[in-house]
Design a protein around this motif. Structure first.
Motif, mmCIF file in Angstrom:
data_model
loop_
_atom_site.group_PDB
_atom_site.id
_atom_site.type_symbol
_atom_site.label_atom_id
_atom_site.label_comp_id
_atom_site.label_asym_id
_atom_site.label_seq_id
_atom_site.Cartn_x
_atom_site.Cartn_y
_atom_site.Cartn_z
ATOM 1 N N ARG A 217 0.869 -1.178 0.000
ATOM 2 C CA ARG A 217 0.000 0.000 0.000
ATOM 3 C C ARG A 217 0.906 1.229 0.000
ATOM 4 N NH1 ARG A 217 -3.601 0.104 5.029
ATOM 5 N NH2 ARG A 217 -4.065 -1.990 4.266
ATOM 6 N N ASP A 218 0.621 2.198 -0.847
ATOM 7 C CA ASP A 218 1.523 3.350 -1.006
ATOM 8 C C ASP A 218 1.208 4.440 0.017
ATOM 9 O OD1 ASP A 218 2.421 1.884 -3.128
ATOM 10 O OD2 ASP A 218 1.459 3.099 -4.660
ATOM 11 N N ASP A 219 1.311 4.082 1.307
ATOM 12 C CA ASP A 219 0.958 5.043 2.358
ATOM 13 C C ASP A 219 2.171 5.736 2.965
ATOM 14 O OD1 ASP A 219 1.857 2.628 3.510
ATOM 15 O OD2 ASP A 219 0.776 3.013 5.369
ATOM 16 N N GLN A 220 3.373 5.260 2.661
ATOM 17 C CA GLN A 220 4.580 5.794 3.294
ATOM 18 C C GLN A 220 5.226 6.845 2.400
ATOM 19 O OE1 GLN A 220 7.638 2.904 4.136
ATOM 20 N NE2 GLN A 220 8.649 4.229 5.619
ATOM 21 N N PRO A 221 5.366 8.082 2.881
ATOM 22 C CA PRO A 221 6.012 9.101 2.050
ATOM 23 C C PRO A 221 7.515 8.876 1.961
ATOM 24 C CG PRO A 221 5.530 10.014 4.204
ATOM 25 C CD PRO A 221 4.921 8.627 4.173
ATOM 26 N N CYS A 222 8.075 9.248 0.828
ATOM 27 C CA CYS A 222 9.530 9.205 0.696
ATOM 28 C C CYS A 222 10.164 10.284 1.564
ATOM 29 C CB CYS A 222 9.908 9.395 -0.778
ATOM 30 S SG CYS A 222 11.663 9.260 -1.110
ATOM 31 N N LEU A 223 9.500 11.444 1.632
ATOM 32 C CA LEU A 223 9.915 12.551 2.506
ATOM 33 C C LEU A 223 8.660 13.131 3.152
ATOM 34 C CD1 LEU A 223 12.513 14.349 0.202
ATOM 35 C CD2 LEU A 223 13.028 13.012 2.256
ATOM 36 N N VAL A 224 8.718 13.351 4.439
ATOM 37 C CA VAL A 224 7.573 13.873 5.181
ATOM 38 C C VAL A 224 7.204 15.266 4.664
ATOM 39 C CG1 VAL A 224 6.829 14.709 7.439
ATOM 40 C CG2 VAL A 224 8.050 12.538 7.248
ATOM 41 N N GLU A 225 5.901 15.493 4.538
ATOM 42 C CA GLU A 225 5.431 16.829 4.179
ATOM 43 C C GLU A 225 5.114 17.638 5.438
ATOM 44 O OE1 GLU A 225 2.410 16.643 1.158
ATOM 45 O OE2 GLU A 225 3.505 15.104 0.034
ATOM 46 N N ARG A 226 4.176 17.162 6.271
ATOM 47 C CA ARG A 226 3.894 17.843 7.541
ATOM 48 C C ARG A 226 3.828 16.863 8.712
ATOM 49 N NH1 ARG A 226 1.292 22.712 8.020
ATOM 50 N NH2 ARG A 226 1.644 22.374 10.251
ATOM 51 N N GLU A 227 3.150 15.743 8.508
ATOM 52 C CA GLU A 227 2.871 14.835 9.616
ATOM 53 C C GLU A 227 3.993 13.824 9.827
ATOM 54 O OE1 GLU A 227 -0.452 11.535 11.099
ATOM 55 O OE2 GLU A 227 -0.556 12.379 9.077
ATOM 56 N N VAL A 228 4.484 13.752 11.062
ATOM 57 C CA VAL A 228 5.489 12.762 11.455
ATOM 58 C C VAL A 228 4.775 11.616 12.156
ATOM 59 C CG1 VAL A 228 7.466 12.316 12.961
ATOM 60 C CG2 VAL A 228 7.340 14.448 11.673
ATOM 61 N N ARG A 229 5.073 10.384 11.708
ATOM 62 C CA ARG A 229 4.404 9.224 12.294
ATOM 63 C C ARG A 229 5.352 8.290 13.030
ATOM 64 N NH1 ARG A 229 -0.010 7.255 7.829
ATOM 65 N NH2 ARG A 229 -0.364 5.673 9.432
ATOM 66 N N HIS A 230 6.657 8.500 12.893
ATOM 67 C CA HIS A 230 7.598 7.704 13.704
ATOM 68 C C HIS A 230 8.939 8.422 13.784
ATOM 69 C CE1 HIS A 230 10.235 6.065 10.478
ATOM 70 N NE2 HIS A 230 9.156 6.099 9.743
ATOM 71 N N SER A 231 9.639 8.165 14.865
ATOM 72 C CA SER A 231 10.975 8.714 15.032
ATOM 73 C C SER A 231 11.901 8.125 13.972
ATOM 74 C CB SER A 231 11.503 8.372 16.428
ATOM 75 O OG SER A 231 12.777 8.924 16.637
ATOM 76 N N GLY A 232 12.732 8.969 13.371
ATOM 77 C CA GLY A 232 13.630 8.508 12.323
ATOM 78 C C GLY A 232 13.074 8.682 10.932
ATOM 79 N N GLU A 233 11.843 9.190 10.812
ATOM 80 C CA GLU A 233 11.234 9.375 9.494
ATOM 81 C C GLU A 233 11.986 10.447 8.715
ATOM 82 O OE1 GLU A 233 6.779 9.298 7.639
ATOM 83 O OE2 GLU A 233 7.010 9.803 9.761
ATOM 84 N N ALA A 234 12.186 10.214 7.426
ATOM 85 C CA ALA A 234 12.982 11.109 6.586
ATOM 86 C C ALA A 234 12.208 12.384 6.270
ATOM 87 C CB ALA A 234 13.369 10.402 5.300
ATOM 88 N N ILE A 235 12.876 13.538 6.485
ATOM 89 C CA ILE A 235 12.252 14.841 6.254
ATOM 90 C C ILE A 235 12.977 15.632 5.176
ATOM 91 C CG2 ILE A 235 11.752 17.088 7.318
ATOM 92 C CD1 ILE A 235 11.406 15.582 9.979
#
Length: 705
Positions: A77-95
Motif C-alpha cells: 500500500r503506497d501510504d509511506q512518504p519518501c519525505l515527510v510533508e507535515r505529519e510525522v508518524r515515527h521517530s527517524g522518518e525522513a524529512i
C-alpha cells in the motif's frame, strides 16, 4: 550427476577472497557527492518549521517539494512518504536530504526542526488501526471444543529483531541519458525500479537499477532499498551529479525495518489420547507506522500458526496494526518464526497437561500425506514431518538426555516446524516472472533478477543449467542483476530462488539443449549467432487458492525440519547458554550440499540470537540500543555446536527435486530452546529469553512453590 548435488566452487568466491568484489562503498564516480538524510526526532506530531543553521553554499538540499512524481514508497500500500510533508508518524522518518562533496562538511551541517508534538501510540494492543486483517477457518470450532476432553490456553510473545547484515544500506544514484541509474545493495531490483518510476515520474526505460555486491540482506534489503534509492536519486537529479548515500551502523539500526513483534494467543482442545480436535489462534503483529510488507508477513504467519499438525476444526484470526514506531518489514521467515514459536511452546504445555511425552504428542498430530492443513491444503508425498521428527529424536538422544537431566540445570527441548516455499497462494501466478538463458562465445549466460546476497544464488543456478545442458559448470556465467539487461524473475525472497526460479532455468536449459542439436553452446553461437530462451512461471498442476477466504493450496510445497536444543542455565547470571543443536531438515534435494549446510547453520545461529540474545530496547518509539556494543548477536562463543542432517524427499516440480531452504532454519531454534528451558522447570513464553526474563520465571516458580 556430475554438477547438481556436488559442492562446486562458488561463482562469487574468487573475487570475494581476493578482495576484488565491489561493494557499494567501494565504488566512486567522477564529481560524486555524499548524501545525508535529516530525520524526525519525535514519534508523532507535525512539523512547524525547518531552519538551516549552516552556510548552504555548495549544498544540494531536497525536500518533498522537489519530488517530481508521487511522494510515496511503492509497496503493498503506497501510504509511506519518501519525505515527510507535515505529519510525522515515527521517530527517524525522513524529512530532508542534503548532499555535498565534502563528507565532513555534510555531517557538520546543523538543521533545526520545530514540531507540534502529538500523543503517540506504542502499544499494539491499544491500536484500532489495522494494516491488514486475515481470517482462516476450517471445520466447526464450537463442535470441536465441545468434543474436547481438555482445553489448554496460552499467550506467547516475540520481540523486534534487527537484521544486522554485515554491510549497511547504501546506494549511488547517477543521472544519465535524461534519467537515472542507481547502484546499490539490494535483494529485489524490480521493486526498486517500480518505486523509482513512481517517485520520479519517469518511464521505465529512464530508470535503471544495478545490484552491487551485497553484504547480506535477510529481508532487510527487500523493501527498504526503495526508500534509500529514492533519496539518492532525488539528490542526484537536483544536483546533476552522482550522489552516494551509505548509512553508518547506528543510522541503519535506528532508521530501518525490523522483525514484527508478536502476541499470539492459543486455545486448543485435545482428547485424552492426545488428538487435537480444535485450535483457535489469535495473531497480533506490530506493523509500525506504515504498512510496508505487513500484509504478506501476517499472511505467512497465520498460515503457519497451526504448526505442522492436523486438526479438523481451526480458526486463525490475524491482525497487523499501526503504532508510532518504525515500520516493520521482511525478515527471514517473515511471520512464521513468530507464530511457530507460539504453537511449539504451546505443544509442550499441552503435553504437560496431558501427562504425555512431547514427542508422542507430535507423532499423533503431525501432518501426513493425505492430511489437510489449516487452509484445507492436502499434503502430498513430500510431506516429511514424521521423517524429520524421528530422525532428530533418535540422533540427539532426546529421550535418554531428558531422563538423565531431570532436576539439573541442563535441559533439552525440541520443535517440529515447516515452511512454505515460494509466494503465498496465487502470488507467483500474479507475478508471472520470467527467466532467460542465452548462448555466448564462452558457453551459457543466465539472465535473472535473482540476487546473490551470500546464499549462493549464482552458483546454484549455474549448477542447474550446467547439469541440464550437459556442459561443464565453468562454462555457465551469470549476468549481474541489472534491470536494463535481465528480465523480472521476481524478488529474492520467500524461499523461491532455487525452487521457482531454478525450475524455470531448468526448463530454459532443456529447450536450449534440444535446439542446440548436439552442439556445445559456444559452438552454436559461433556457427549460428546468439540463442535466447525465455520461460515464464507456470504453476504446478492442481494448485488452487482463494485469496479472499485463504482456502486451498497456500504453497506449492513445504520444507520440513525438527530442531533439538540442549541448554544450560547459569544459576547466578540466569543466562541461557545453548550448548548444542541437532538440526534435521528436509528440503528436497540439496543442489550444493556445502552451501545448503551453510544456510542451515547460519539460520540456526540467527534463530539462537532471536531466542536468547537479541533484545531491541525501545524508547519513545525508537530503538535505543542502535549499536553493536549493546545489541548482542551470537558470536562464535555463543553459537552452539551443530549436528546438521539433510534428508531428501524430492519435490517433483522443483529443479532436480529441490525445494527451498533459506528461511526454514529460522523457525525452529527459539521454541526448541524455550522448551529446553521448560525442561529445567521454568515457564517461559516470550523471546528473547534474556536473563531478566529468565529471572522473572524463576521467581514465579519460587512463589508458586
Amino acid at each position: 550427476m556430475s554438477v547438481v548435488g556436488q559442492s562446486v566452487p562458488r561463482k562469487d568466491g574468487p573475487a570475494k577472497v581476493a578482495g576484488a568484489a565491489k561493494y557499494v562503498d567501494d565504488i566512486t564516480f567522477p564529481g560524486m557527492l555524499h548524501g545525508r538524510t535529516i530525520r524526525a526526532t519525535i514519534p508523532c506530531g507535525r512539523i512547524s518549521g525547518i531552519r538551516l543553521d549552516f552556510d548552504t553554499t555548495g549544498f544540494t538540499i531536497v525536500d518533498h517539494r522537489d519530488i517530481p512524481g508521487h511522494n510515496s514508497v511503492v509497496s503493498v500500500r503506497d501510504d509511506q512518504p519518501c519525505l515527510v510533508e507535515r505529519e510525522v508518524r515515527h521517530s527517524g522518518e525522513a524529512i530532508l536530504l542534503l548532499a555535498h562533496p565534502d563528507r565532513e562538511k555534510l555531517l557538520g551541517a546543523k538543521v533545526q526542526i520545530d514540531y507540534e508534538p502529538a500523543t503517540p501510540l506504542f502499544d499494539p494492543q491499544l491500536s484500532t488501526t489495522d494494516h491488514k486483517r486475515i481470517l482462516i477457518e476450517k471445520g466447526d470450532l464450537t463442535k470441536g471444543f465441545a468434543k474436547a476432553d481438555l482445553v489448554v490456553e496460552g499467550e506467547y510473545r516475540t520481540g523486534h529483531q534487527e537484521h544486522v547484515y554485515i554491510e549497511t544500506n547504501g546506494f549511488i544514484a547517477v543521472p544519465e541519458g535524461g534519467g537515472v541509474t542507481v547502484h546499490g545493495s539490494l535483494q529485489c531490483p524490480y521493486y526498486v525500479h517500480e518505486a523509482l518510476t513512481r517517485l520520479l515520474g519517469m518511464p521505465n526505460d529512464k530508470v535503471r537499477v544495478v545490484q552491487t555486491e551485497p553484504g547480506g540482506g535477510f529481508g532487510g534489503k527487500e523493501e527498504y532499498p526503495s526508500m534509500i534509492a529514492g533519496h539518492a536519486a532525488l539528490l542526484a537529479l537536483k544536483a546533476g551529479r552522482p550522489v552516494k548515500i551509505v548509512y553508518d551502523r547506528a543510522e541503519d539500526m535506528w532508521a530501518t525495518t525490523k522483525r514484527h513483534p508478536s502476541i499470539v494467543r492459543h486455545r486448543t482442545g485435545v482428547m485424552k489420547d492426545g488428538r487435537i480436535v480444535a485450535m483457535e489462534v489469535d495473531v497480533l503483529l506490530d506493523g509500525g507506522a506504515y504498512v510496508t510488507l505487513s500484509p504478506v508477513v501476517l499472511s505467512r504467519g497465520c498460515i503457519h500458526a497451526a504448526g505442522p499438525y492436523r486438526c479438523p476444526n481451526v480458526r486463525i484470526e490475524g491482525r497487523a496494526v499501526f503504532t508510532n514506531t518504525n515500520p516493520n518489514g521482511a525478515f527471514r521467515g517473515f511471520g512464521a518464526p513468530q507464530t511457530q514459536f507460539a504453537v511449539e511452546v504451546h505443544m509442550d504445555r499441552i503435553a504437560e497437561r496431558l501427562g504425555m511425552d512431547a514427542v508422542r504428542l507430535r507423532e499423533i498430530n503431525a501432518l501426513r500425506p493425505g492430511d489437510t492443513s489449516a487452509t484445507g491444503q492436502t499434503m502430498r508425498n513430500d510431506c516429511s514431518a514424521l521423517m524429520v521428527l524421528k530422525e532428530a529424536v533418535k540422533r540427539s538422544g532426546y529421550r535418554r538426555k531428558r531422563r538423565a537431566w531431570q532436576g539439573t540445570n541442563r535441559g533439552i527441548g525440541l520443535a517440529l516446524f515447516y515452511h512454505g516455499c515460494g509466494f503465498t497462494g496465487s502470488g507467483e501466478t500474479r507475478l508471472a516472472s520470467k527467466c532467460s538463458l542465452a548462448t555466448t562465445e564462452h558457453g551459457g549466460l543466465i539472465l535473472v533478477a535473482s540476487t546473490e546476497i551470500g546464499q549462493g544464488t549464482r552458483t546454484m543456478h549455474a549448477q542447474i543449467v550446467a547439469e541440464t545442458l550437459g556442459i561443464a559448470y565453468e562454462l555457465v556465467d551469470v549476468a549481474v542483476p541489472d534491470t536494463a539487461i535481465v528480465p523480472d524473475s521476481g524478488p529474492t525472497v520467500a524461499s523461491r530462488t532455487c525452487m521457482v526460479v531454478g525450475r524455470r532455468l531448468e526448463r530454459c536449459a532443456k529447450e536450449m539443449r534440444e535446439q542446440l542439436g548436439g552442439l556445445q553452446p559456444a559452438e552454436h553461437f559461433r556457427k549460428h549467432g546468439p540463442m535466447l530462451i525465455t520461460k515464464q512461471y507456470e504453476p504446478p498442476p492442481g494448485i488452487v487458492w482463494d485469496d479472499t477466504t485463504c482456502r486451498g493450496d497456500a504453497y506449492a510445497t513445504y520444507s520440513w525440519a525438527c530442531d533439538v536444543a540442549e541448554v544450560e542455565l547459569d544459576p547466578v547470571t540466569y543466562e541461557v547458554k545453548t550448548k548444542r543443536m541437532t538440526v534435521v531438515h528436509e528440503f528436497g534435494r540439496p543442489i550444493h550440499p556445502v552451501m545448503a549446510r551453510g544456510q542451515i547453520e547460519g539460520g540456526t545461529a540467527q534463530g539462537v540470537g532471536f531466542a536468547v540474545l537479541e533484545h531491541v530496547v525501545m524508547k519513545d518509539g525508537a530503538m535505543a540500543n542502535a549499536q553493536l556494543t549493546n545489541y548482542t548477536i551470537p558470536t562464535t562463543l555463543a553459537t552452539p555446536r551443530m549436528d546438521v542432517v539433510m534428508l531428501e524427499n524430492p519435490y517433483p516440480h522443483g529443479p532436480f527435486g529441490a525445494k527451498g531452504v533459506g528461511e526454514l532454519p529460522m523457525d525452529g531454534p527459539a521454541p526448541a530452546i524455550v522448551n529446553a528451558v521448560r525442561h529445567i522447570g521454568l515457564d517461559l513464553r516470550e523471546v528473547p529469553a534474556i536473563p531478566e526474563k529468565v529471572m522473572e520465571a524463576a521467581a514465579a516458580r519460587g512463589s508458586a512453590a
